[in-house]
Enzyme design. Sequence first.
Site, short mmCIF file in Angstrom:
data_model
loop_
_atom_site.label_atom_id
_atom_site.label_comp_id
_atom_site.label_asym_id
_atom_site.label_seq_id
_atom_site.Cartn_x
_atom_site.Cartn_y
_atom_site.Cartn_z
N HIS A 83 105.10 18.79 1.04
CA HIS A 83 105.60 17.44 1.27
C HIS A 83 104.39 16.52 1.45
O HIS A 83 103.36 16.95 1.96
CB HIS A 83 106.43 17.48 2.56
CG HIS A 83 107.21 16.24 2.88
ND1 HIS A 83 106.64 15.14 3.47
CD2 HIS A 83 108.52 15.94 2.70
CE1 HIS A 83 107.58 14.21 3.66
NE2 HIS A 83 108.72 14.67 3.19
N ASP A 86 103.72 23.55 8.51
CA ASP A 86 104.64 22.42 8.49
C ASP A 86 106.04 23.02 8.63
O ASP A 86 106.60 23.54 7.66
CB ASP A 86 104.49 21.64 7.19
CG ASP A 86 105.57 20.58 7.03
OD1 ASP A 86 106.42 20.45 7.94
OD2 ASP A 86 105.55 19.89 6.00
N GLN A 98 111.07 22.00 7.69
CA GLN A 98 112.26 22.64 7.12
C GLN A 98 112.48 24.04 7.69
O GLN A 98 113.61 24.54 7.67
CB GLN A 98 112.13 22.75 5.59
CG GLN A 98 112.04 21.41 4.87
CD GLN A 98 113.31 20.57 5.01
OE1 GLN A 98 114.39 21.08 5.25
NE2 GLN A 98 113.14 19.26 4.88
N LYS A 111 115.79 16.57 11.99
CA LYS A 111 116.22 17.53 10.98
C LYS A 111 116.91 18.74 11.61
O LYS A 111 117.20 19.71 10.92
CB LYS A 111 115.02 17.99 10.15
CG LYS A 111 114.45 16.90 9.24
CD LYS A 111 113.43 17.48 8.28
CE LYS A 111 112.48 16.44 7.76
NZ LYS A 111 113.02 15.66 6.65
N CYS A 152 109.40 13.23 -1.77
CA CYS A 152 108.06 13.19 -1.17
C CYS A 152 107.21 14.38 -1.61
O CYS A 152 106.40 14.90 -0.83
CB CYS A 152 108.13 13.13 0.35
SG CYS A 152 108.90 11.62 0.95
C1 LIG Z 1 108.65 20.02 4.35
C2 LIG Z 1 108.60 18.73 5.08
N1 LIG Z 1 107.48 18.38 5.74
C3 LIG Z 1 107.38 17.24 6.44
C4 LIG Z 1 108.43 16.35 6.50
C5 LIG Z 1 108.23 15.08 7.25
O1 LIG Z 1 109.11 14.98 8.34
P1 LIG Z 1 109.25 13.58 9.09
O2 LIG Z 1 109.63 12.57 8.07
O3 LIG Z 1 110.31 13.80 10.09
O4 LIG Z 1 107.93 13.27 9.69
C6 LIG Z 1 109.62 16.68 5.82
C7 LIG Z 1 110.80 15.81 5.85
O5 LIG Z 1 110.88 14.75 5.28
C8 LIG Z 1 109.70 17.88 5.10
O6 LIG Z 1 110.81 18.21 4.45
#
Ligand SMILES: Cc1ncc(COP(=O)(O)O)c(C=O)c1O
Lengths: 427, 427, 179, 179
Positions: free
Chosen positions: A119, A192, A195, A218, A358
């Site tokens: 991401h 990270d 998910q 999430k 993203c």
């Molecule tokens: C794999 C992954 N990493 C990071 C994020 C970023 O999360 P957030 O937008 O809550 O900071 C997301 C979600 O958008 C994600 O799916």
Amino acid sequence: MLAAKADFPLLGTTMRGRSLVYLDSAATTQKPRAVIEALTRAYECGNANVHRGAYELSERATALYEETRERVARFVGAGDPREIVFTRNATEAINLVARSWALATLKQGDELIVSEIEHHSNLVPWQEVARITGARLSHLELRPDGTLDLGAMTSRTKLVAVTGASNVLGTIVPVRRLVGMAHAVGALVLVDGAQMVPQMPVNVTELGCDFLAFSSHKMLGPTGVGVLWARRELLEAMEPIVFGGGMIREVWRGGSSFGEVPWRFEAGTSSYAEVVAFGEALRYLGTIGMAAVREHEKTVAGYALGRLLDDGRFELYGPLDPEIRAGVVSFNFGAIHPHDVATILDGEGIAVRAGHHCCMPLMRKLGVAATVRASVYVYNGQEDIDRLLSAFGQVERIFGKQRRGACRTDLSSGLAPGSIEVAGQGR
Amino acid sequence: MLAAKADFPLLGTTMRGRSLVYLDSAATTQKPRAVIEALTRAYECGNANVHRGAYELSERATALYEETRERVARFVGAGDPREIVFTRNATEAINLVARSWALATLKQGDELIVSEIEHHSNLVPWQEVARITGARLSHLELRPDGTLDLGAMTSRTKLVAVTGASNVLGTIVPVRRLVGMAHAVGALVLVDGAQMVPQMPVNVTELGCDFLAFSSHKMLGPTGVGVLWARRELLEAMEPIVFGGGMIREVWRGGSSFGEVPWRFEAGTSSYAEVVAFGEALRYLGTIGMAAVREHEKTVAGYALGRLLDDGRFELYGPLDPEIRAGVVSFNFGAIHPHDVATILDGEGIAVRAGHHCCMPLMRKLGVAATVRASVYVYNGQEDIDRLLSAFGQVERIFGKQRRGACRTDLSSGLAPGSIEVAGQGR
Amino acid sequence: MFPEPAVDGLYRELILHHYRCPCNRGKLDPADAAAHAVNPLCGDEIDLTLRHHGGTIADIRTQGRGCSISLASASMMTEAVKGRTVERAKELIETFKRLMSGGLPSSALPVELEELEALEGVRSFPVRIKCALLAWTTLVEALDDLQRRRCREPGRIAAVRAAGDPDGAEGVAPGDQGP
Amino acid sequence: MFPEPAVDGLYRELILHHYRCPCNRGKLDPADAAAHAVNPLCGDEIDLTLRHHGGTIADIRTQGRGCSISLASASMMTEAVKGRTVERAKELIETFKRLMSGGLPSSALPVELEELEALEGVRSFPVRIKCALLAWTTLVEALDDLQRRRCREPGRIAAVRAAGDPDGAEGVAPGDQGP
Ligand SMILES: Cc1ncc(COP(=O)(O)O)c(C=O)c1O
Ligand SMILES: Cc1ncc(COP(=O)(O)O)c(C=O)c1O
Ligand code: FES
Ligand code: FES
């Protein structure tokens, strides 16, 4: 389904005249009534600035806030609540490590490893670190079967920053193996968990990783709360990056000393109510049990994969083995642009996501501009997948019949990985 | 009072058996039912990840989120909603300017001006900037009458970062005059509006300042939302400091380009529900009218000042002229430690704050370790001040009769400014 | 709480027609002006090239990838401005923007934009407005480019500005994605 | 939802007595060990000095500023450990910490800590627990300091470590704040 839809007020609403089918939990989940009520209760019964007041109201707030920290620690198997830093979201948690730990640690010639499925939130911060420090940024490659090539590490490798589960392909990354490889060469591992933590039991002690980032929103909690878990001695060595009230020890006109971890990283007024309501979300998930959540995701996502494959009109991305796949299914429907698909499904009351999610570099690797993504959570069942599939009749009514799709898990079939192949174009 | 106590669910509760008198709004305000309901509604009717989805639910969320940005812009008289950046709190808003604008702009030999009455959140970030860039940090001095000596600026002065209203003394700083002086030498002005924006009409165009930071939770809104307003061309020139989803334009494996302001500064999932509920708080305040809020604060704080002065047992800090004083009253009660005072008042159902109020250098300047602080907002009236005063009977019952206090607004009377005089000790 | 716009109002026949059989697809080489733009919401891209003659837009082409709304809008845009003067094109851009922002009823559209009425339904789908506007904002950039080039070097341009992709390793160029 | 602890249970007579007439106030000079600590919640400070003889804490003093709870706790602490061995002092510190964290009923206190039972009421006021602990955690640091010094330089210490205040301009030293 695993959790009663009735627990989730929004799932009872109608969308464009149809009962809502929510299939975008990988973006953000819906909230159970218990969480919404915890938020209300926080403001109605205990609202005060935490860590500051000597009065009962503030003590209550502080106690609830710190109890949530303990709950979060237990949820991910951390030994010490002081290893939990509350941030705004997973993105900020990752950026905290990048700016505080990595900028102070990495130098020219060092290597930073990410993967091709990251991401943007776990890629762009490391691009910045590489740019500033002169460290080299390498990418674990995506293999045709939808898994990662774990590559090779050397003594120059200082950090491996990798997602626990892909938000596009669903791929569950073998974090423990990566940790073994990284620690063998003296590198640290940031996971990270945006998910991963919502989808399966996670225990940082067993995983052995060094940093873990995730987001409340999430996993049934409110927006505005993210978590960084880091091993205590790493946190202790990290400098704060945001300065102000609540993170200091002593302040003089000309300089200051900073407080203890984790508060040192939480400058300014805390997101008290949101943090406390996140605690309620963890309680809700704890009642279900994360092992049961994982089983449920496997079942529903597996069912969706099966139906989409059988249908034949869809092009699918990601591993087919449900054992290494989280509750996310990405696909394309003929040559129709994913955003057109999503808009028409929306007209049928079905919320899916379309776009690059993203993950622009991954889209390029897959050779598509975008995908449609359906993601499930505890409140989804097979009937939601059935509604999803039947809605494609409407897509065909507007855009015409679609030629047969394919399984794009096998990138090697006919396509050199890395070449752009326009989604569904003339295959 | 100006707003019905009945609008605020928490104010109807009892505390240790007595109806609650909440006098700590400078730390965080209570929330009207309308705001709590907006939060609930956000999760029950429109919860989705903003800016990402092509479906109705996400569009609703995005629309509400961006409408709040417009509402915030109107609330502070900004010409363009794109000048509004949502952060976690005022502290983060100030840090954003420090890390992005100031680190890129200031250099050795430049001067940065703050004041002696700053909250740590508007002091420590500038200490860091000075440390990193080599710029000199100067302090506008507090005068015996509780106002600031506006000092002198030179062509080396690059930024004046000053609070609009002191959270300890209540002093309202003549921002417009400071802006005139600063702009005359080519310096910019950042206003820490954490106490000012909740208390009085603020119009950035009229003030002429360049940056303004404030927090939702101090003006009836939820925690987790702060605001940075900055002039468009300044924002445009600023580099992002947090990287990830939502702030990019294009991302490749090796590098990225960033999106437009203000979204460039809002990486990761937004605090959607909190932002939208903050919009409801602004609507509530708008109905009252900020001019009426200011009048109310003046009246109630003026009443409190008068009663505390007449009583004779209190030592008071800050200007006596209500025209330049916000709704904050700091004092000490004989030699009794402020935390002991606060605990006993708490036992009487009265929530006041004790401590250094994140203003350690100011405490040193006043020559005290801490003060008791009572701060009022739209839901407080004179009867709350009466309850406060009568509760000191209990303090005396426990700690014994107190010798006469003094008015410490006049620092010069007997005390060299800067010397430490232990609160109430033997005077 | 919210009105619920109908999807059918979005996918009007005329839009689907322009999407299936777009006008003026491709790339002019040489061209007098060019612009490349990305819709950051979805990552879709458009390349616009045009030729200029005697104050008018003599020819115009677009290529790139996008959803039906953006491809149809690009197609209609080229039809609307081809053969018009630069000044008139600029007026039409402003008019279309006002249609999208709700500041103009479709009944008030000038004759050159009559077909664009079909895009009125997009207004009910806020995130798709960017799709409809993409080609038009790219035209603004191309006209700026034209002006710059005419001041500096009045001759024809040999090569159209390449779309930026710093990822040499992947060697990806934005492809053309018609249906 | 929450029990409401009574303020009277906090301000017991014995606490107020120790607060008004504290034992062992001041500073030993020379001293064998010293420590300075700040309660970051309130900014209150304590300076602790002690002398060591034959394995015991021969003398101990505290000064600084604080609330009644912290000053009373400091006073009781000095009475509890004066004349005890370093080992016993360490045990008493642990015992008191357990009392504060609720892990020990006051009935189980050893005889040296009997008076400390008066501080039991603090447990109901979580932010004040730091006040009660301040002197005790400072003693931990002083005993660490003692050990370091005994390894390095067995002689007496001429000057006690000055409390840190980098603000030369203000020239402020933490004052003594008895009532
Ligand atoms: C794999 C992954 N990493 C990071 C994020 C970023 O999360 P957030 O937008 O809550 O900071 C997301 C979600 O958008 C994600 O799916
Ligand atoms: C004057 C002043 N500035 C800044 C802040 C910091 O606000 P926040 O904690 O919401 O970031 C506060 C409040 O604590 C304040 O009173
Ligand atoms: S979805 Fe990309 S242009 Fe419409
Ligand atoms: S309030 Fe400072 S030590 Fe108790």
